[in-house]
Enzyme design. Sequence first.
Site, PDB file in Angstrom:
ATOM      1  N   THR A  96      72.632  66.734  23.386  1.00 54.32           N
ATOM      2  CA  THR A  96      71.202  67.024  23.593  1.00 54.32           C
ATOM      3  C   THR A  96      70.714  66.666  25.000  1.00 54.32           C
ATOM      4  O   THR A  96      69.578  66.975  25.351  1.00 54.32           O
ATOM      5  CB  THR A  96      70.350  66.231  22.577  1.00 54.32           C
ATOM      6  OG1 THR A  96      70.674  64.837  22.717  1.00 54.32           O
ATOM      7  CG2 THR A  96      70.645  66.677  21.149  1.00 54.32           C
ATOM      8  N   VAL A 147      73.236  67.431  30.693  1.00 54.19           N
ATOM      9  CA  VAL A 147      74.625  67.863  30.920  1.00 54.19           C
ATOM     10  C   VAL A 147      75.210  68.465  29.643  1.00 54.19           C
ATOM     11  O   VAL A 147      75.873  69.506  29.670  1.00 54.19           O
ATOM     12  CB  VAL A 147      75.481  66.686  31.444  1.00 54.19           C
ATOM     13  CG1 VAL A 147      76.953  67.068  31.510  1.00 54.19           C
ATOM     14  CG2 VAL A 147      74.986  66.235  32.821  1.00 54.19           C
ATOM     15  N   ARG A 196      68.957  59.694  15.844  1.00 54.78           N
ATOM     16  CA  ARG A 196      67.580  60.224  16.037  1.00 54.78           C
ATOM     17  C   ARG A 196      67.593  61.759  16.123  1.00 54.78           C
ATOM     18  O   ARG A 196      66.686  62.435  15.650  1.00 54.78           O
ATOM     19  CB  ARG A 196      66.993  59.630  17.329  1.00 54.78           C
ATOM     20  CG  ARG A 196      65.505  59.888  17.533  1.00 54.78           C
ATOM     21  CD  ARG A 196      64.980  59.216  18.795  1.00 54.78           C
ATOM     22  NE  ARG A 196      65.556  59.802  20.002  1.00 54.78           N
ATOM     23  CZ  ARG A 196      66.422  59.176  20.798  1.00 54.78           C
ATOM     24  NH1 ARG A 196      66.817  57.946  20.481  1.00 54.78           N
ATOM     25  NH2 ARG A 196      66.924  59.764  21.874  1.00 54.78           N
ATOM     26  N   CYS A 210      78.847  63.746  40.392  1.00 54.38           N
ATOM     27  CA  CYS A 210      78.388  65.032  40.931  1.00 54.38           C
ATOM     28  C   CYS A 210      78.411  65.078  42.456  1.00 54.38           C
ATOM     29  O   CYS A 210      78.897  66.051  43.052  1.00 54.38           O
ATOM     30  CB  CYS A 210      76.991  65.346  40.416  1.00 54.38           C
ATOM     31  SG  CYS A 210      75.904  63.943  40.317  1.00 54.38           S
ATOM     32  N   GLN A 265      69.824  63.766  46.636  1.00 52.98           N
ATOM     33  CA  GLN A 265      70.186  64.051  45.260  1.00 52.98           C
ATOM     34  C   GLN A 265      69.002  64.434  44.390  1.00 52.98           C
ATOM     35  O   GLN A 265      67.989  63.739  44.316  1.00 52.98           O
ATOM     36  CB  GLN A 265      70.982  62.887  44.676  1.00 52.98           C
ATOM     37  CG  GLN A 265      72.259  62.638  45.469  1.00 52.98           C
ATOM     38  CD  GLN A 265      73.206  61.618  44.870  1.00 52.98           C
ATOM     39  OE1 GLN A 265      73.887  60.919  45.598  1.00 52.98           O
ATOM     40  NE2 GLN A 265      73.290  61.530  43.548  1.00 52.98           N
ATOM     41  N   HIS A 300      72.114  69.038  44.511  1.00 57.55           N
ATOM     42  CA  HIS A 300      72.319  67.958  45.487  1.00 57.55           C
ATOM     43  C   HIS A 300      72.675  68.577  46.835  1.00 57.55           C
ATOM     44  O   HIS A 300      73.371  69.599  46.886  1.00 57.55           O
ATOM     45  CB  HIS A 300      73.488  67.074  45.061  1.00 57.55           C
ATOM     46  CG  HIS A 300      73.223  66.139  43.927  1.00 57.55           C
ATOM     47  ND1 HIS A 300      71.986  65.964  43.337  1.00 57.55           N
ATOM     48  CD2 HIS A 300      74.081  65.334  43.257  1.00 57.55           C
ATOM     49  CE1 HIS A 300      72.086  65.074  42.372  1.00 57.55           C
ATOM     50  NE2 HIS A 300      73.335  64.664  42.293  1.00 57.55           N
TER      51      HIS A 300
HETATM   52  C1  2RA Z   1      72.746  60.875  39.863  1.00 58.63           C
HETATM   53  N1  2RA Z   1      75.111  61.153  40.276  1.00 58.63           N
HETATM   54  O1  2RA Z   1      72.587  61.832  40.627  1.00 58.63           O
HETATM   55  C2  2RA Z   1      74.144  60.422  39.484  1.00 58.63           C
HETATM   56  C3  2RA Z   1      74.400  60.577  38.018  1.00 58.63           C
HETATM   57  N2  2RA Z   1      74.333  61.916  37.613  1.00 58.63           N
HETATM   58  O2  2RA Z   1      71.813  60.235  39.355  1.00 58.63           O
END
Ligand code: 2RA
Length: 337
Positions: A11, A14, A39, A128, A155, A241
């Site tokens: 859920t 990702v 839940r 990532c 990011q 990113h």
């Molecule tokens: C972030 N790489 O970008 C870490 C976890 N996905 O928060």
Amino acid sequence: RTYNVAILGATGAVGQEMIKILMERNFPINELHLLASKRSAGKKMEINGKEYSIEETTEQSFQGMDIVLGAAENDIAKRFLPKAVEAGAVVVDNSSAYRLDPNVPLVIPEVNPEAVASHNGIIANPNCATIIALVALAPLHRYAKAKRMVVSTYQAVSGAGVNGIRELNQQVGAIAHEKEVEVSTFQYQIAYNLIPQIGGFNEAGYSSEEMKMQNEGRKIMDNPDLCVNCTCVRVPVYRSHSESIMVEFDKEISVEKARALLQTAPGVKLVDDPEHQKYPMPLDTTDQDLVYVGRIREDMSNHTNALSFWCCGDQVRKGAATNAVQIAELVIAQMEK
Ligand code: 2RA
């Protein structure tokens, strides 16, 4: 042949993307089990016109599974994924729990696909920001070994899951309508701000996110002497990113050579035409799987075999879900040999 697949953490952002990618890539699924917390158990989800019921995760959830995709946090991964291996499944885990375990391959299919063969039940999906950087760097590293990297990352909020996306949405709307902004997922307001912290800091002042670039980069490229100085910043972008990267190599590599190598590199789209203002941007890379690379230039501050470049990639797809499904495709290809 078809396979019984379970998604642990189905859920979350990702987990949801993994379902989408499995369908998009026509992964040969017999049964699909969506595992989540108590839940969420019982909630319905429609996938390709078929209704699925979310199942509460128990130690017995993995009986009969062939492939388990881990999309849960470290504590849940450590609690349940060994049970999945005991049940005979092959696990591809997106948490950071097993990434540096010497018995667990850490894989980017465009970089080190051969590492899949050495798995002992679990294969780890890299972070990532690491995936996006190394898809761009690997073609250059194969030509001229990377010795040192200086990386700044920008990011997206999706790195913090659905709550990160929701929080940016809420704050932008609240500010537009002069209402109270909610601050809970990130340390500070993220809308119209930059937060130079992702994860906790170590004694040297580096965050856990920043240390991943070096530690995972060394393992994936089998380059234990690679030196990395990384600064990770959270930015008010939804899903992609972006990374500014300087790399010092062990031999000369020209901008033209780098462009030629990237032009044909797997998983890469070269977008490098500054004369016409063509360069990677997060809005362009969102909702697709290629890592866009551009702004390639000699590093003016360091004339010894160093290049700078800029790259962008979708954090939820190539940075997590797609990379994991690509690994699962390598696993079943190995099974069918
Ligand atoms: C972030 N790489 O970008 C870490 C976890 N996905 O928060």
